[in-house]
Design a protein around this motif. Structure first.
Motif, PDB file in Angstrom:
ATOM      1  N   ARG A 122       7.643  47.184  29.896  1.00  0.00           N
ATOM      2  CA  ARG A 122       8.181  45.851  29.635  1.00  0.00           C
ATOM      3  C   ARG A 122       7.161  45.038  28.851  1.00  0.00           C
ATOM      4  O   ARG A 122       5.948  45.195  29.057  1.00  0.00           O
ATOM      5  CB  ARG A 122       8.472  45.128  30.961  1.00  0.00           C
ATOM      6  CG  ARG A 122       9.488  45.844  31.837  1.00  0.00           C
ATOM      7  CD  ARG A 122       9.475  45.280  33.246  1.00  0.00           C
ATOM      8  NE  ARG A 122      10.454  45.951  34.094  1.00  0.00           N
ATOM      9  CZ  ARG A 122      11.713  45.531  34.256  1.00  0.00           C
ATOM     10  NH1 ARG A 122      12.113  44.429  33.651  1.00  0.00           N
ATOM     11  NH2 ARG A 122      12.547  46.192  35.027  1.00  0.00           N
ATOM     12  N   PRO A 123       7.611  44.152  27.977  1.00  0.00           N
ATOM     13  CA  PRO A 123       6.655  43.278  27.285  1.00  0.00           C
ATOM     14  C   PRO A 123       5.936  42.369  28.285  1.00  0.00           C
ATOM     15  O   PRO A 123       6.540  41.900  29.254  1.00  0.00           O
ATOM     16  CB  PRO A 123       7.529  42.480  26.313  1.00  0.00           C
ATOM     17  CG  PRO A 123       8.916  42.554  26.889  1.00  0.00           C
ATOM     18  CD  PRO A 123       9.012  43.870  27.594  1.00  0.00           C
ATOM     19  N   ILE A 124       4.655  42.147  28.068  1.00  0.00           N
ATOM     20  CA  ILE A 124       3.870  41.304  28.962  1.00  0.00           C
ATOM     21  C   ILE A 124       4.133  39.843  28.616  1.00  0.00           C
ATOM     22  O   ILE A 124       3.893  39.407  27.487  1.00  0.00           O
ATOM     23  CB  ILE A 124       2.373  41.617  28.837  1.00  0.00           C
ATOM     24  CG1 ILE A 124       2.106  43.102  29.114  1.00  0.00           C
ATOM     25  CG2 ILE A 124       1.567  40.732  29.783  1.00  0.00           C
ATOM     26  CD1 ILE A 124       2.521  43.566  30.483  1.00  0.00           C
ATOM     27  N   PRO A 125       4.651  39.056  29.555  1.00  0.00           N
ATOM     28  CA  PRO A 125       4.898  37.639  29.281  1.00  0.00           C
ATOM     29  C   PRO A 125       3.582  36.865  29.240  1.00  0.00           C
ATOM     30  O   PRO A 125       2.539  37.360  29.681  1.00  0.00           O
ATOM     31  CB  PRO A 125       5.761  37.189  30.465  1.00  0.00           C
ATOM     32  CG  PRO A 125       5.315  38.089  31.587  1.00  0.00           C
ATOM     33  CD  PRO A 125       5.009  39.418  30.943  1.00  0.00           C
ATOM     34  N   CYS A 126       3.641  35.660  28.718  1.00  0.00           N
ATOM     35  CA  CYS A 126       2.433  34.826  28.680  1.00  0.00           C
ATOM     36  C   CYS A 126       2.814  33.372  28.898  1.00  0.00           C
ATOM     37  O   CYS A 126       3.688  32.838  28.194  1.00  0.00           O
ATOM     38  CB  CYS A 126       1.702  34.986  27.353  1.00  0.00           C
ATOM     39  SG  CYS A 126       0.086  34.163  27.318  1.00  0.00           S
ATOM     40  N   GLN A 127       2.186  32.744  29.886  1.00  0.00           N
ATOM     41  CA  GLN A 127       2.379  31.332  30.144  1.00  0.00           C
ATOM     42  C   GLN A 127       1.200  30.822  30.960  1.00  0.00           C
ATOM     43  O   GLN A 127       0.387  31.614  31.463  1.00  0.00           O
ATOM     44  CB  GLN A 127       3.685  31.077  30.898  1.00  0.00           C
ATOM     45  CG  GLN A 127       3.670  31.565  32.342  1.00  0.00           C
ATOM     46  CD  GLN A 127       4.916  31.172  33.103  1.00  0.00           C
ATOM     47  OE1 GLN A 127       5.671  32.024  33.534  1.00  0.00           O
ATOM     48  NE2 GLN A 127       5.129  29.886  33.275  1.00  0.00           N
ATOM     49  N   LEU A 128       1.096  29.542  31.089  1.00  0.00           N
ATOM     50  CA  LEU A 128       0.001  28.940  31.839  1.00  0.00           C
ATOM     51  C   LEU A 128       0.203  29.184  33.327  1.00  0.00           C
ATOM     52  O   LEU A 128       1.224  28.817  33.904  1.00  0.00           O
ATOM     53  CB  LEU A 128      -0.074  27.443  31.558  1.00  0.00           C
ATOM     54  CG  LEU A 128      -1.233  26.689  32.236  1.00  0.00           C
ATOM     55  CD1 LEU A 128      -2.571  27.244  31.785  1.00  0.00           C
ATOM     56  CD2 LEU A 128      -1.140  25.195  31.911  1.00  0.00           C
ATOM     57  N   THR A 142      -7.447  43.796  32.457  1.00  0.00           N
ATOM     58  CA  THR A 142      -7.783  42.391  32.713  1.00  0.00           C
ATOM     59  C   THR A 142      -6.630  41.547  32.192  1.00  0.00           C
ATOM     60  O   THR A 142      -6.290  41.634  31.005  1.00  0.00           O
ATOM     61  CB  THR A 142      -9.089  41.992  32.008  1.00  0.00           C
ATOM     62  OG1 THR A 142     -10.142  42.850  32.437  1.00  0.00           O
ATOM     63  CG2 THR A 142      -9.462  40.543  32.338  1.00  0.00           C
ATOM     64  N   VAL A 143      -6.023  40.740  33.043  1.00  0.00           N
ATOM     65  CA  VAL A 143      -4.782  40.060  32.642  1.00  0.00           C
ATOM     66  C   VAL A 143      -5.012  39.114  31.469  1.00  0.00           C
ATOM     67  O   VAL A 143      -4.108  38.906  30.649  1.00  0.00           O
ATOM     68  CB  VAL A 143      -4.140  39.311  33.835  1.00  0.00           C
ATOM     69  CG1 VAL A 143      -3.627  40.287  34.876  1.00  0.00           C
ATOM     70  CG2 VAL A 143      -5.100  38.301  34.455  1.00  0.00           C
ATOM     71  N   GLN A 144      -6.209  38.539  31.352  1.00  0.00           N
ATOM     72  CA  GLN A 144      -6.465  37.609  30.246  1.00  0.00           C
ATOM     73  C   GLN A 144      -6.531  38.306  28.894  1.00  0.00           C
ATOM     74  O   GLN A 144      -6.421  37.641  27.863  1.00  0.00           O
ATOM     75  CB  GLN A 144      -7.765  36.833  30.493  1.00  0.00           C
ATOM     76  CG  GLN A 144      -7.668  35.764  31.560  1.00  0.00           C
ATOM     77  CD  GLN A 144      -7.740  36.314  32.974  1.00  0.00           C
ATOM     78  OE1 GLN A 144      -8.262  37.408  33.194  1.00  0.00           O
ATOM     79  NE2 GLN A 144      -7.234  35.563  33.936  1.00  0.00           N
ATOM     80  N   ASP A 145      -6.685  39.638  28.887  1.00  0.00           N
ATOM     81  CA  ASP A 145      -6.664  40.355  27.608  1.00  0.00           C
ATOM     82  C   ASP A 145      -5.279  40.336  26.987  1.00  0.00           C
ATOM     83  O   ASP A 145      -5.135  40.487  25.772  1.00  0.00           O
ATOM     84  CB  ASP A 145      -7.118  41.812  27.805  1.00  0.00           C
ATOM     85  CG  ASP A 145      -8.607  41.924  28.091  1.00  0.00           C
ATOM     86  OD1 ASP A 145      -9.326  40.923  27.897  1.00  0.00           O
ATOM     87  OD2 ASP A 145      -9.043  43.008  28.526  1.00  0.00           O
TER      88      ASP A 145
END
Length: 313
Positions: free
Chosen positions: A298-304, A263-266
């Motif tokens: 790869r590290p999972i990026p995070c942005q709005l 789940t991407v929000q995790d």
């Protein structure tokens, strides 16, 4: 991760050039722009359904770093061009040979594909995979699928000999356990109005829509015995804000050694991607890259990220 760092990471992810394809002649280095907004990709690709998205369907492509070609399978009421203007160039930039096709349209040039019976789409896929294997010399392909494309692939794996020709299936928002279509199916059943609920509304125009409903004969048969086949690894990527595959957890397959459910929000609570945007979402597409090449995560990026319209940065 700060927004600035996330933006920088996504820019790097999108523009990493691929090594020249090993075709026996010098090949141009892929450094293609990667679209991250479904709304823009939709407008660019809708009326050009037979045109491959950037980075796809170079039949001379060979890759030393990633010798297994990647086949992209679009979703319902989409086409290869509008669905994959993010993933195709991203994969090409990262050294993959990428191929995609249309299936299930009223005609081959219809803007909206993926409407016909899923079994027919799987037969189209079977022929296309054989074409890719013949052109590249690769014994197997990996598949990245959006929505119905995952069901088309699974039918191909289960029933048309695809298990011997596919190594990995990475699906985005696929209704593996069927969908309520945001409650429409269950509402109709409760009132005893429609059985199946969707058939009266879209059945004649979209047999595949009816087949994707919870409890349909197609879903029951596909999932009999667990629904997976030995030798294929499955990665199922979902978003909590999916308004088409509902509930969103129906994206997932039963746990097993060859199944990963994400789940991407995790990984990023800022990711508001919906069913359409997930095939363009940089966070989801990083999971795709990691599923295809787990030895080099790869590290999972995070942005709005917003539904439909995509990242704000």
């Amino acid at each position: 991760m700060s927004a600035a760092l996330a933006a920088a990471g996504l820019m790097a992810l999108s523009t990493v050039p691929a090594k020249a394809a090993d075709t026996g002649t010098a090949a141009a280095t892929a450094n293609l722009p990667v679209e991250t907004h479904y709304s823009i990709g939709f407008l660019a690709g809708l009326l050009k359904p037979t045109e491959a998205p950037p980075g796809a369907n170079d039949w001379s492509c060979r890759s030393t770093d990633h010798p297994t070609p990647v086949v992209l399978a679009h979703g319902t009421a989409e086409n290869m061009n509008l669905n994959w203007r993010g993933a195709a160039p991203l994969l090409a930039n990262n050294g993959y040979c990428v191929f995609t096709f249309n299936y299930g349209g009223k005609t081959p040039t219809s803007p909206l594909q993926g409407m016909g019976k899923i079994e027919d789409g799987a037969a189209t896929m079977a022929a296309f995979v054989d074409k890719v294997r013949a052109a590249t010399g690769a014994p197997k392909v990996d598949v990245v699928a959006h929505s119905q494309g995952g069901l088309v692939t699974r039918y191909y794996l289960n029933n048309l000999g695809g298990a011997a020709k596919v190594g990995k299936l990475v699906s985005l928002g696929t209704p593996n356990q069927g969908t309520t279509l945001s409650g429409l199916t269950e509402f109709g059943r409760v009132l005893h109005l429609l059985a199946p609920a969707n058939e009266f509304v879209v059945g004649p125009a979209c047999p595949a829509c009816v087949q994707q409903e919870i409890g349909s004969d197609f879903v029951k048969a596909l999932n009999a015995g667990g629904g997976t086949v030995p030798g294929v690894t499955y990665t199922n990527i979902a978003t909590k804000f999916d308004e088409v595959t509902t509930p969103y957890t129906h994206t997932f397959l039963p746990a097993g050694p060859n199944v990963t459910n994400i789940t991407v929000q995790d990984q990023c609570v800022l990711d508001g991607t919906d069913h359409t945007e997930i095939s363009y979402d940089p966070i989801a597409l990083t999971h795709v890259l990691n599923a295809l090449d787990p030895a080099h995560p790869r590290p999972i990026p995070c942005q709005l990220v917003l539904p439909v319209t995509g990242p704000l940065l």
